[in-house]
Design a protein around this motif. Structure first.
Motif, PDB file in Angstrom:
ATOM      1  N   THR A  17       0.808  -1.226   0.000  1.00  0.00           N
ATOM      2  CA  THR A  17       0.000   0.000   0.000  1.00  0.00           C
ATOM      3  C   THR A  17       0.838   1.271   0.000  1.00  0.00           C
ATOM      4  O   THR A  17       0.312   2.356  -0.225  1.00  0.00           O
ATOM      5  CB  THR A  17      -0.906   0.042   1.247  1.00  0.00           C
ATOM      6  OG1 THR A  17      -0.075   0.036   2.415  1.00  0.00           O
ATOM      7  CG2 THR A  17      -1.863  -1.143   1.274  1.00  0.00           C
ATOM      8  N   GLY A  18       2.136   1.150   0.291  1.00  0.00           N
ATOM      9  CA  GLY A  18       2.994   2.332   0.364  1.00  0.00           C
ATOM     10  C   GLY A  18       2.803   3.134   1.642  1.00  0.00           C
ATOM     11  O   GLY A  18       3.240   4.279   1.735  1.00  0.00           O
ATOM     12  N   GLU A  19       2.176   2.523   2.657  1.00  0.00           N
ATOM     13  CA  GLU A  19       1.927   3.221   3.922  1.00  0.00           C
ATOM     14  C   GLU A  19       3.082   3.005   4.900  1.00  0.00           C
ATOM     15  O   GLU A  19       3.789   2.002   4.837  1.00  0.00           O
ATOM     16  CB  GLU A  19       0.633   2.720   4.559  1.00  0.00           C
ATOM     17  CG  GLU A  19      -0.610   3.063   3.753  1.00  0.00           C
ATOM     18  CD  GLU A  19      -1.852   2.496   4.393  1.00  0.00           C
ATOM     19  OE1 GLU A  19      -2.315   3.089   5.381  1.00  0.00           O
ATOM     20  OE2 GLU A  19      -2.333   1.460   3.899  1.00  0.00           O
ATOM     21  N   SER A  79      -0.786  -2.642  16.733  1.00  0.00           N
ATOM     22  CA  SER A  79      -1.517  -1.439  16.354  1.00  0.00           C
ATOM     23  C   SER A  79      -2.398  -1.719  15.147  1.00  0.00           C
ATOM     24  O   SER A  79      -2.377  -2.818  14.582  1.00  0.00           O
ATOM     25  CB  SER A  79      -0.528  -0.312  16.011  1.00  0.00           C
ATOM     26  OG  SER A  79       0.214  -0.667  14.854  1.00  0.00           O
ATOM     27  N   ASP A  80      -3.159  -0.721  14.730  1.00  0.00           N
ATOM     28  CA  ASP A  80      -3.971  -0.863  13.522  1.00  0.00           C
ATOM     29  C   ASP A  80      -3.084  -1.175  12.319  1.00  0.00           C
ATOM     30  O   ASP A  80      -3.455  -1.951  11.454  1.00  0.00           O
ATOM     31  CB  ASP A  80      -4.769   0.419  13.256  1.00  0.00           C
ATOM     32  CG  ASP A  80      -5.885   0.627  14.261  1.00  0.00           C
ATOM     33  OD1 ASP A  80      -6.312  -0.363  14.891  1.00  0.00           O
ATOM     34  OD2 ASP A  80      -6.336   1.772  14.415  1.00  0.00           O
ATOM     35  N   PHE A  81      -1.903  -0.573  12.287  1.00  0.00           N
ATOM     36  CA  PHE A  81      -0.990  -0.802  11.168  1.00  0.00           C
ATOM     37  C   PHE A  81      -0.554  -2.264  11.102  1.00  0.00           C
ATOM     38  O   PHE A  81      -0.625  -2.893  10.042  1.00  0.00           O
ATOM     39  CB  PHE A  81       0.241   0.109  11.289  1.00  0.00           C
ATOM     40  CG  PHE A  81       1.224  -0.069  10.167  1.00  0.00           C
ATOM     41  CD1 PHE A  81       1.044   0.582   8.964  1.00  0.00           C
ATOM     42  CD2 PHE A  81       2.320  -0.902  10.314  1.00  0.00           C
ATOM     43  CE1 PHE A  81       1.935   0.403   7.908  1.00  0.00           C
ATOM     44  CE2 PHE A  81       3.216  -1.080   9.274  1.00  0.00           C
ATOM     45  CZ  PHE A  81       3.026  -0.435   8.067  1.00  0.00           C
ATOM     46  N   SER A 104      -3.592  -4.491  10.099  1.00  0.00           N
ATOM     47  CA  SER A 104      -4.280  -4.281   8.821  1.00  0.00           C
ATOM     48  C   SER A 104      -3.403  -4.529   7.596  1.00  0.00           C
ATOM     49  O   SER A 104      -3.895  -4.450   6.481  1.00  0.00           O
ATOM     50  CB  SER A 104      -4.847  -2.861   8.764  1.00  0.00           C
ATOM     51  OG  SER A 104      -3.797  -1.907   8.804  1.00  0.00           O
ATOM     52  N   HIS A 105      -2.134  -4.804   7.785  1.00  0.00           N
ATOM     53  CA  HIS A 105      -1.254  -5.078   6.649  1.00  0.00           C
ATOM     54  C   HIS A 105      -0.744  -6.509   6.730  1.00  0.00           C
ATOM     55  O   HIS A 105      -0.046  -6.855   7.686  1.00  0.00           O
ATOM     56  CB  HIS A 105      -0.080  -4.094   6.636  1.00  0.00           C
ATOM     57  CG  HIS A 105      -0.514  -2.697   6.357  1.00  0.00           C
ATOM     58  ND1 HIS A 105      -0.929  -1.844   7.347  1.00  0.00           N
ATOM     59  CD2 HIS A 105      -0.624  -2.016   5.198  1.00  0.00           C
ATOM     60  CE1 HIS A 105      -1.271  -0.689   6.806  1.00  0.00           C
ATOM     61  NE2 HIS A 105      -1.102  -0.758   5.504  1.00  0.00           N
ATOM     62  N   THR A 139       4.918 -11.197   8.291  1.00  0.00           N
ATOM     63  CA  THR A 139       3.871 -11.606   7.355  1.00  0.00           C
ATOM     64  C   THR A 139       2.785 -12.337   8.104  1.00  0.00           C
ATOM     65  O   THR A 139       3.059 -13.202   8.933  1.00  0.00           O
ATOM     66  CB  THR A 139       4.461 -12.539   6.261  1.00  0.00           C
ATOM     67  OG1 THR A 139       5.589 -11.894   5.675  1.00  0.00           O
ATOM     68  CG2 THR A 139       3.434 -12.845   5.205  1.00  0.00           C
ATOM     69  N   ILE A 140       1.543 -11.996   7.773  1.00  0.00           N
ATOM     70  CA  ILE A 140       0.382 -12.709   8.316  1.00  0.00           C
ATOM     71  C   ILE A 140      -0.193 -13.525   7.169  1.00  0.00           C
ATOM     72  O   ILE A 140      -0.644 -12.967   6.153  1.00  0.00           O
ATOM     73  CB  ILE A 140      -0.700 -11.742   8.846  1.00  0.00           C
ATOM     74  CG1 ILE A 140      -0.124 -10.826   9.920  1.00  0.00           C
ATOM     75  CG2 ILE A 140      -1.899 -12.525   9.370  1.00  0.00           C
ATOM     76  CD1 ILE A 140      -1.064  -9.708  10.331  1.00  0.00           C
ATOM     77  N   TRP A 141      -0.164 -14.847   7.286  1.00  0.00           N
ATOM     78  CA  TRP A 141      -0.710 -15.706   6.248  1.00  0.00           C
ATOM     79  C   TRP A 141      -2.196 -15.857   6.466  1.00  0.00           C
ATOM     80  O   TRP A 141      -2.638 -16.195   7.543  1.00  0.00           O
ATOM     81  CB  TRP A 141      -0.012 -17.055   6.267  1.00  0.00           C
ATOM     82  CG  TRP A 141       1.455 -16.941   6.033  1.00  0.00           C
ATOM     83  CD1 TRP A 141       2.428 -17.058   6.963  1.00  0.00           C
ATOM     84  CD2 TRP A 141       2.109 -16.618   4.806  1.00  0.00           C
ATOM     85  NE1 TRP A 141       3.665 -16.840   6.395  1.00  0.00           N
ATOM     86  CE2 TRP A 141       3.489 -16.574   5.066  1.00  0.00           C
ATOM     87  CE3 TRP A 141       1.663 -16.361   3.518  1.00  0.00           C
ATOM     88  CZ2 TRP A 141       4.427 -16.301   4.069  1.00  0.00           C
ATOM     89  CZ3 TRP A 141       2.592 -16.090   2.534  1.00  0.00           C
ATOM     90  CH2 TRP A 141       3.950 -16.065   2.811  1.00  0.00           C
ATOM     91  N   MET A 142      -2.961 -15.606   5.429  1.00  0.00           N
ATOM     92  CA  MET A 142      -4.434 -15.679   5.565  1.00  0.00           C
ATOM     93  C   MET A 142      -4.975 -16.870   4.831  1.00  0.00           C
ATOM     94  O   MET A 142      -4.484 -17.427   3.997  1.00  0.00           O
ATOM     95  CB  MET A 142      -5.058 -14.399   5.023  1.00  0.00           C
ATOM     96  CG  MET A 142      -4.622 -13.229   5.816  1.00  0.00           C
ATOM     97  SD  MET A 142      -5.575 -11.803   5.369  1.00  0.00           S
ATOM     98  CE  MET A 142      -4.810 -10.615   6.423  1.00  0.00           C
TER      99      MET A 142
END
Length: 156
Positions: free
Chosen positions: A97-99, A124-126, A129-130, A153-156
């Motif tokens: 996202t470039g955030e 945190s939200d960051f 959410s990434h 990394t969060i694997w979904m």
């Protein structure tokens, strides 16, 4: 006669226990709460589902204004922190996202830090959410040219 002695003994024990209970409860209320055990701390780790490369989860205490709180954070592994770093800053970046995210420097959120031991990411939200974010070193104004130091990394 022996049943009468047994009854008096039992009555004395029950009375002693009943009278000492409020004192024991007051004593436990006056003592500070115990620190979490290793099992409790592990169970509360919000980063346990992340695949960490160059980062590790660490449980710490912070005491702003005399009120201590425990919290989990991500820090650089010892191996990554020992590497030489010159001429840049550490920052958190989500390449999809470039955030940018924030570090916790003592008790202040900051976008960049200069020293590897200052790299500390909190839940945190960051981080939630990434699905992938990176700790990079270089110029935050040119994040794509900065060196990737660590990833989560969060694997979904």
């Amino acid at each position: 006669m022996s049943s009468r002695i047994a009854f008096r003994t039992l009555t004395a024990i029950v009375a002693t226990a009943a009278l000492s209970l409020p004192v024991a409860q007051g004593a436990s209320a006056a003592t500070p709460p115990a620190r979490p055990t290793a099992n409790t701390v592990v169970d509360e780790n919000p980063f346990r589902w992340m695949d960490l490369d160059g980062l590790r989860a660490e449980y710490r205490f912070m005491c702003p204004a005399g009120h201590c709180v425990g919290y989990w954070s991500l820090v650089l592994t010892d191996e990554v922190a020992r590497r030489p770093y010159r001429g840049g800053e550490f920052f958190v970046y989500a390449p999809a996202t470039g955030e940018f995210g924030f570090f916790l420097d003592t008790d202040i959120a900051t976008r960049t830090v200069r020293h590897p031991r200052q790299v500390r990411l909190v839940d945190s939200d960051f981080t939630r959410s990434h699905p992938r974010f990176e700790v990079r070193y270089g110029d935050p104004a040119q994040p794509k040219k900065a060196r990737v130091v660590a990833t989560a990394t969060i694997w979904m």
